[in-house]
Design an enzyme around this catalytic site. Structure first.
Site, PDB file in Angstrom:
ATOM      1  N   MET A  34     -10.243  -6.241   7.936  1.00 24.81           N
ATOM      2  CA  MET A  34      -9.409  -5.159   8.476  1.00 24.81           C
ATOM      3  C   MET A  34      -8.876  -5.597   9.834  1.00 24.81           C
ATOM      4  SD  MET A  34      -9.507  -2.748   6.184  1.00 24.81           S
ATOM      5  CE  MET A  34      -8.429  -1.682   7.140  1.00 24.81           C
TER       6      MET A  34
ATOM      7  N   SER B 100       0.861  -1.193   0.000  1.00 27.60           N
ATOM      8  CA  SER B 100       0.000   0.000   0.000  1.00 27.60           C
ATOM      9  C   SER B 100       0.887   1.229   0.000  1.00 27.60           C
ATOM     10  CB  SER B 100      -0.870   0.014   1.261  1.00 27.60           C
ATOM     11  OG  SER B 100      -1.299   1.337   1.525  1.00 27.60           O
TER      12      SER B 100
ATOM     13  N   HIS C 144      -1.874  -1.989  -3.688  1.00 26.80           N
ATOM     14  CA  HIS C 144      -3.070  -1.676  -2.897  1.00 26.80           C
ATOM     15  C   HIS C 144      -3.202  -0.164  -2.796  1.00 26.80           C
ATOM     16  CE1 HIS C 144      -6.026  -2.600   0.297  1.00 26.80           C
ATOM     17  NE2 HIS C 144      -5.538  -1.538   0.931  1.00 26.80           N
TER      18      HIS C 144
ATOM     19  N   ASP D  57      -5.351   3.009  -1.357  1.00 25.56           N
ATOM     20  CA  ASP D  57      -6.293   3.373  -0.293  1.00 25.56           C
ATOM     21  C   ASP D  57      -6.954   4.708  -0.596  1.00 25.56           C
ATOM     22  OD1 ASP D  57      -5.992   1.230   1.743  1.00 25.56           O
ATOM     23  OD2 ASP D  57      -3.900   1.872   1.703  1.00 25.56           O
TER      24      ASP D  57
ATOM     25  N   MET E 135     -12.411   3.473   1.020  1.00 26.06           N
ATOM     26  CA  MET E 135     -12.887   3.840   2.354  1.00 26.06           C
ATOM     27  C   MET E 135     -13.702   5.115   2.201  1.00 26.06           C
ATOM     28  SD  MET E 135      -9.455   2.868   4.432  1.00 26.06           S
ATOM     29  CE  MET E 135      -8.529   2.795   2.909  1.00 26.06           C
TER      30      MET E 135
ATOM     31  N   HIS F 195      -8.984  -0.027  -2.487  1.00 26.74           N
ATOM     32  CA  HIS F 195      -9.688  -0.102  -1.212  1.00 26.74           C
ATOM     33  C   HIS F 195     -10.435   1.222  -1.012  1.00 26.74           C
ATOM     34  CE1 HIS F 195      -9.223  -0.668   3.461  1.00 26.74           C
ATOM     35  NE2 HIS F 195     -10.488  -0.672   3.060  1.00 26.74           N
TER      36      HIS F 195
ATOM     37  N   ASP G 238      -5.716  -6.632   5.867  1.00 28.50           N
ATOM     38  CA  ASP G 238      -5.236  -5.249   5.728  1.00 28.50           C
ATOM     39  C   ASP G 238      -5.064  -4.616   7.103  1.00 28.50           C
ATOM     40  OD1 ASP G 238      -4.557  -2.720   4.926  1.00 28.50           O
ATOM     41  OD2 ASP G 238      -6.484  -2.240   3.981  1.00 28.50           O
TER      42      ASP G 238
ATOM     43  N   MET H  11      -9.561   7.399   0.500  1.00 27.35           N
ATOM     44  CA  MET H  11     -10.280   7.825   1.715  1.00 27.35           C
ATOM     45  C   MET H  11     -10.965   9.157   1.453  1.00 27.35           C
ATOM     46  SD  MET H  11      -7.536   6.971   4.689  1.00 27.35           S
ATOM     47  CE  MET H  11      -6.504   5.497   4.653  1.00 27.35           C
TER      48      MET H  11
HETATM   49  C1  DX5 Z   1      -5.478   1.834   6.356  1.00 25.34           C
HETATM   50  C2  DX5 Z   1      -5.287   1.170   5.031  1.00 25.34           C
HETATM   51  C3  DX5 Z   1      -4.175   0.237   4.916  1.00 25.34           C
HETATM   52  C4  DX5 Z   1      -2.821   0.803   5.291  1.00 25.34           C
HETATM   53  C5  DX5 Z   1      -2.082  -0.305   5.912  1.00 25.34           C
HETATM   54  O1  DX5 Z   1      -6.793   2.213   6.559  1.00 25.34           O
HETATM   55  O2  DX5 Z   1      -6.457   0.481   4.614  1.00 25.34           O
HETATM   56  O3  DX5 Z   1      -4.129  -0.340   3.619  1.00 25.34           O
HETATM   57  O4  DX5 Z   1      -2.084   1.295   4.223  1.00 25.34           O
HETATM   58  O5  DX5 Z   1      -0.892   0.187   6.403  1.00 25.34           O
HETATM   59  P1  DX5 Z   1      -0.005  -0.676   7.401  1.00 25.34           P
HETATM   60  O6  DX5 Z   1       0.400  -1.904   6.631  1.00 25.34           O
HETATM   61  O7  DX5 Z   1       1.107   0.214   7.760  1.00 25.34           O
HETATM   62  O8  DX5 Z   1      -0.893  -1.048   8.565  1.00 25.34           O
HETATM   63 ZN    ZN Z   2      -6.225  -0.567   2.681  1.00 28.63          ZN
END
Ligand code: DX5
Ligand code: ZN
Length: 222
Positions: A137, A9, A34, A36, A69, A67, A175, A38
């Protein structure tokens, strides 16, 4: 033993040089990327949207694992299906999960559903036939660099049994907080895909070295 894919990610990468960060992951042997997304509403943080995803699509051939969010993801999945292998939406964010999953598949991507730590497996059980991937998660979403919640690995093991007993082909993705120290435990719990953010993008070692360490940990644990 099933093959576990590593999905770096870019959340903790340098956002001023994302293209290089992505190419480092590809050169280091990542299986997926990956991404993210948000929205500042479903989670407090804001990262990037489809314009950045489309720009990154041009600089790598790694499959994208997106992903979302975001609240009401059904309004946004269409922005991502072309660039993605899988578009993942949160069960907590949509009133109509099956319709949302259908939209993703009709757009030509695989459909993933994500569960926050407080969400029981029962919330997605009825949707499993529509799902290509379930993301568990192991942190509360919103930021990278948090610690994996061990209790969530029990959920992963229960999900593995549920999928295997029901003959569902969906992949399991973990994740949050995946590190060299716990990667083999995550795999043993039943994961097919491990998201690795701060364990890949950090100041300690290169992306390639970090990916190699994670692979070595997986190989040693299998
Ligand atoms: C957080 C993300 C993750 C994040 C994980 O909400 O969904 O994908 O990047 O990061 P690490 O591996 O550092 O927990
Ligand atoms: Zn994620």
């Amino acid at each position: 033993m099933r093959t576990v894919r590593l999905a770096p990610s870019i959340l903790t990468a340098d956002f001023a040089r994302l293209a290089e960060a992505v190419q480092e992951a590809e050169g280091g042997g990542a299986d997926l990327l990956h991404l993210d997304v948000m929205d500042g509403r479903f989670v407090p943080n804001i990262t990037f949207g489809h314009a950045v995803v489309e720009a990154l699509r041009k600089v790598t051939s790694l499959p994208f694992d997106i992903h979302l969010m975001v609240s009401e993801p059904e309004r946004q999945v269409g922005f991502y299906t072309e660039a993605a292998e899988t578009v993942n939406v949160h069960i907590e964010a949509t009133d109509h999960i099956n319709r949302t999953l259908d939209l993703i598949r009709k757009g030509g991507a695989e459909a993933g559903v994500c569960l926050n730590p407080g969400t029981p497996l029962a919330a997605i059980e009825e949707s499993l036939p529509e799902v290509d991937q379930v993301m568990v998660m192991t942190i509360n979403p919103g930021w990278g660099g948090q610690t994996l919640m061990p209790a969530q690995l029990e959920k992963v093991a229960r999900l593995r049994a549920l999928l295997d007993e029901g003959g569902h082909g969906a992949r399991i993705e973990i994740d949050g907080g995946v590190k060299v120290e716990n990667a083999a435990t995550c795999a043993a719990a039943g994961a097919d895909v491990l998201v690795c953010g701060s364990s890949v993008y950090n100041d300690r070692s290169s992306v390639a070295e970090n990916l190699a360490s994670l692979r070595a940990a997986l190989a040693a644990g299998s």
